[in-house]
Scaffold this motif. Sequence first.
Motif, PDB file in Angstrom:
ATOM      1  N   SER A 137       0.897  39.858  30.437  1.00 44.40           N
ATOM      2  CA  SER A 137       0.334  39.530  31.738  1.00 44.40           C
ATOM      3  C   SER A 137       1.357  38.755  32.577  1.00 44.40           C
ATOM      4  O   SER A 137       1.484  38.977  33.790  1.00 44.40           O
ATOM      5  CB  SER A 137      -0.987  38.788  31.518  1.00 44.40           C
ATOM      6  N   ARG A 140       3.781  41.380  33.817  1.00 44.72           N
ATOM      7  CA  ARG A 140       3.209  42.147  34.918  1.00 44.72           C
ATOM      8  C   ARG A 140       3.326  41.349  36.218  1.00 44.72           C
ATOM      9  O   ARG A 140       3.669  41.896  37.255  1.00 44.72           O
ATOM     10  CB  ARG A 140       1.735  42.447  34.629  1.00 44.72           C
TER      11      ARG A 140
ATOM     12  N   ALA B  91       0.389  49.434  32.095  1.00 46.93           N
ATOM     13  CA  ALA B  91       0.676  49.382  33.531  1.00 46.93           C
ATOM     14  C   ALA B  91       1.653  50.493  33.867  1.00 46.93           C
ATOM     15  O   ALA B  91       2.460  50.902  33.022  1.00 46.93           O
ATOM     16  CB  ALA B  91       1.279  48.024  33.917  1.00 46.93           C
TER      17      ALA B  91
END
Lengths: 302, 187
Positions: A137, A140, B91
Amino acid sequence: MEVLERYESIVDDFEAFLAACERSLPSVVRVNTIKTSVDRATEALAAEGITAEPIDWHDGLLALPDGNPGSNWPYVQGWLHGQEEVSALPPLVLDPQPGERVWDAAAAPGSKTTQLAALMDDDGMVVATDNNLGRLSALRSNAERLGVTNLAVTNEDARNHSLKPFDGREYDRALVDVPCSCEGTIRKNPDALAEWTFEHVQGIAGVQKGILRRAIEATREGGTVVYSTCTFAPEENEAILDDAVEETDARLVDVDLPLDSRPGITEWEGDTFDPSVRKARRIYPHFNDTGGFFVAKLEVTA
Amino acid sequence: MTDQPSDSDDKLRNDDEQLRDNDGQRFGRLPATEGDREVAGRPSREAVLDFWTDRFGVPADTFADYTFWERGSGKIWAFRGELPSPVEIEALGMTFLRTRQEHWKPTLSAIQRFGDAASDNVIDLTREQAQTFLAGEDQELAWDGDWGYLIVTHELAGEREPLGVGLYVYDELRSQVPKGRRRDLRD
């Protein structure tokens, strides 16, 4: 610091080494060339009254001696990324080109991933893998802020990395910047050695071997794999390369670094390693006033 | 424009949307046109390009190297490259556009990356106004153009730099900077 005593026999000027490990490091940022130029980033920092000193060996790195690199306009615009100076080396050694397919095998939190994308002009594909969702995370969020668009992120154990989502095609290059005992980050994180145990070193070495083997396997013949750590421990460095040279189709090649470094060692506590591990480079804190680091370059031969 | 996008939008999902995103991990490539559509409700690439051109004057060829993907309902990602669809990974490229509401909303990331190609519905802020916007606060501002989502810019290092997305309604600019990207840079 007593953990570091085990390296007295392999480090030149050991007292200076220990003294350097006691000193803290300045904040360093890398300019993100996906979104701006070094000149504009420098101008924007100056306009905010923030002192930025160029790092002499890499024009995209700026030291911010007053710290706090995250509270200014160029950071908000994704022009800057906080990154320890020496950790900018492995992507430079890997030297990815626009249009290539590149795997970052232990990617989070993404400093090197985003540097790889920038070196490729955000063209081609970077696959970033990590087994830790929380750290992914962070990766990202860094990639979004830095404006990276050629990135695919997978959450898996890199040792079992699957090429299935990517058409089964092998990579041109792979970066294996593995989790390690982090001894070399002592200047940034004074607690880095607090939890050090030899059992941890041995355990993590097994993971490192597995990730490097998978990266070599997933890279095409003639492709390049870079192995790096931020530790001094030969068990996590030369021993891992020795295993790869022995067990896989890859050979070590010379590395030309812009920093003062020492060759890999071929003997350690009764073990001997393949002579070619001398092609790897050891970076000690007292030679360039940086963190400690280890980097090696392999060519895939089949 | 009166409907207000809000954080709770993401939590409202109906059965159709469940079908579009049954495991939350799957990216499906946008069809080229509505005629090619196989998944109900999924926007087409053509519609996405038209949106950027019609709303912001961003030329379609800005995105020539990009493929567009949906994961979850109306969450569109832009990836510079090609992959077989669907793809189940964490992603793919960058978050790009929200199409769930009547009025489509570009992400801050997309604006910062592609907003310099925009010519329409761009509002230039002073340094002080930009600070208020970045802090996540609404402010009264004069604007002659359409209500709705605007590209917010400010001057940095001698050039106009796209900063994010604002919602202009009722004589005020409402900051749409996500919580994690807000900063208070006021002196």
